[in-house]
Design an enzyme around this catalytic site. Sequence first.
Site, PDB file in Angstrom:
ATOM      1  N   GLY A   1       9.142   3.227   4.224  1.00 51.26           N
ATOM      2  CA  GLY A   1      10.368   3.508   3.474  1.00 51.26           C
ATOM      3  C   GLY A   1      11.293   4.432   4.265  1.00 51.26           C
ATOM      4  O   GLY A   1      12.521   4.241   4.292  1.00 51.26           O
TER       5      GLY A   1
ATOM      6  N   GLY B   1       1.000   5.583   4.249  1.00 55.05           N
ATOM      7  CA  GLY B   1       1.150   6.733   5.155  1.00 55.05           C
ATOM      8  C   GLY B   1       1.757   6.331   6.485  1.00 55.05           C
ATOM      9  O   GLY B   1       1.684   7.070   7.466  1.00 55.05           O
ATOM     10  N   LEU B   2       2.384   5.158   6.528  1.00 54.70           N
ATOM     11  CA  LEU B   2       2.914   4.609   7.779  1.00 54.70           C
ATOM     12  C   LEU B   2       4.429   4.777   7.895  1.00 54.70           C
ATOM     13  O   LEU B   2       5.041   4.328   8.869  1.00 54.70           O
ATOM     14  CB  LEU B   2       2.539   3.124   7.886  1.00 54.70           C
ATOM     15  CG  LEU B   2       1.028   2.886   7.940  1.00 54.70           C
ATOM     16  CD1 LEU B   2       0.695   1.415   7.697  1.00 54.70           C
ATOM     17  CD2 LEU B   2       0.469   3.323   9.292  1.00 54.70           C
TER      18      LEU B   2
ATOM     19  N   PRO C   1       2.863  -1.840   5.359  1.00 58.92           N
ATOM     20  CA  PRO C   1       2.270  -1.659   4.024  1.00 58.92           C
ATOM     21  C   PRO C   1       2.887  -0.467   3.290  1.00 58.92           C
ATOM     22  O   PRO C   1       3.218   0.549   3.896  1.00 58.92           O
ATOM     23  CB  PRO C   1       0.792  -1.396   4.339  1.00 58.92           C
ATOM     24  CG  PRO C   1       0.558  -2.014   5.674  1.00 58.92           C
ATOM     25  CD  PRO C   1       1.846  -1.861   6.425  1.00 58.92           C
ATOM     26  N   VAL C   2       3.034  -0.639   1.974  1.00 58.16           N
ATOM     27  CA  VAL C   2       3.626   0.397   1.126  1.00 58.16           C
ATOM     28  C   VAL C   2       2.553   1.416   0.745  1.00 58.16           C
ATOM     29  O   VAL C   2       1.396   1.051   0.523  1.00 58.16           O
ATOM     30  CB  VAL C   2       4.225  -0.276  -0.134  1.00 58.16           C
ATOM     31  CG1 VAL C   2       4.790   0.755  -1.087  1.00 58.16           C
ATOM     32  CG2 VAL C   2       5.307  -1.266   0.271  1.00 58.16           C
TER      33      VAL C   2
ATOM     34  N   LYS D   1       4.892   4.357  11.755  1.00 56.88           N
ATOM     35  CA  LYS D   1       4.420   5.491  12.569  1.00 56.88           C
ATOM     36  C   LYS D   1       3.002   5.851  12.174  1.00 56.88           C
ATOM     37  O   LYS D   1       2.530   5.508  11.071  1.00 56.88           O
ATOM     38  CB  LYS D   1       5.318   6.722  12.407  1.00 56.88           C
ATOM     39  CG  LYS D   1       5.457   7.280  10.984  1.00 56.88           C
ATOM     40  CD  LYS D   1       4.358   8.228  10.532  1.00 56.88           C
ATOM     41  CE  LYS D   1       4.537   8.725   9.095  1.00 56.88           C
ATOM     42  NZ  LYS D   1       3.301   9.262   8.490  1.00 56.88           N
TER      43      LYS D   1
ATOM     44  N   ASP E   1      10.328  12.470   6.556  1.00 58.34           N
ATOM     45  CA  ASP E   1       9.925  11.636   7.699  1.00 58.34           C
ATOM     46  C   ASP E   1      11.098  10.849   8.307  1.00 58.34           C
ATOM     47  O   ASP E   1      10.941  10.225   9.354  1.00 58.34           O
ATOM     48  CB  ASP E   1       8.868  10.604   7.272  1.00 58.34           C
ATOM     49  CG  ASP E   1       7.476  11.213   7.187  1.00 58.34           C
ATOM     50  OD1 ASP E   1       7.302  12.367   7.611  1.00 58.34           O
ATOM     51  OD2 ASP E   1       6.573  10.511   6.704  1.00 58.34           O
TER      52      ASP E   1
END
Length: 302
Positions: A104, A100-101, A96-97, A13, A138
């Site tokens: 997890g 901020g996407l 990517p870890v 996101k 989130d």
Amino acid sequence: MTPEALVAWCPAKVNLSLRVLGRRDDGYHELDTYFQAIDLWDRIEVRPHDRLSLACDDARVGEGPDNLVLRAATALRGLAPVPGVGAAFRLTKRIPVQGGLGGGSSDAAGTLLLCARLWNVDPGPERMQALAEALGADVPFFLFGGTAHGTGRGDRIRPVPYLGDLPILLGVPAFGMSTREVFAALGERLTPQAAGVSVRAFSGPKCRGDNDFSFMINDLESVVFAARGELRTFRDALVDAGALGALLCGSGSSVFGLYPEGFDLAPVARGLRERFARWTVVATRAVARGAYVAAPAEGGAG
Ligand code: C5P
């Protein structure tokens, strides 16, 4: 019949806006945010097993009980009609870890859906929301996906009309950011007066037609850009290259630009890869869905 194997596709996101309204008594911050799911997916495959186990293709991701996949499975297992059921998960990371996407969190939402199917449990929407909230602020968004408005900790979700498949260019730097540390740094700066101004100044996305992207504001940029100036430079480069708006993704470290319908991202991506050699540049787009379950052969993402 219990299926042999199932797959959850879990999208990333971006936050089209992220206003921080104040601090809460529970240590979290009160947010007003618009989420947008994007076409970048983690994949989780699951098979029936006699206990819970996880294997991940990314060495930076822990495979222990703290992983949100195992935490989500453990939470849902409490509702399974047969006690002691298990599952073997294989997590393929593409998001990517610490970017901020929401990778997890999306994996957690996907795991809830996956285990509900595997173990034949139907928690119902309210129970599902409660399980998701308990796993992270989130997580509930990813049960909806598309475009959605988040309030409270960002976990009170109201779907809004889909933005459309607009092109999105992501820039991922070589380092990650800790969400907890970014909020902690912001907390020291927050005043109730500033929070009041944020509320009044805010307006949501006008999704189609006469678009006004001036609503694209992320209150976490001030602290993150102060610490990492190159993120601001990348964001400004996205705007110079024709973005309708460009922002830090959540609490960082990624930044994204949102482009007009039909915009060809390829030449812009090429130019940015040359200029920012240490960054990963990903050309993607908005998507209308959230985490979902499919049979393994169904080539899910998209
Ligand atoms: O809920 P999650 O574990 O994803 O949040 C990570 C951290 O981010 C929290 O521990 C908290 O420090 C911070 N946070 C916050 N306010 C929010 C969401 C997250 O302060 N609304």
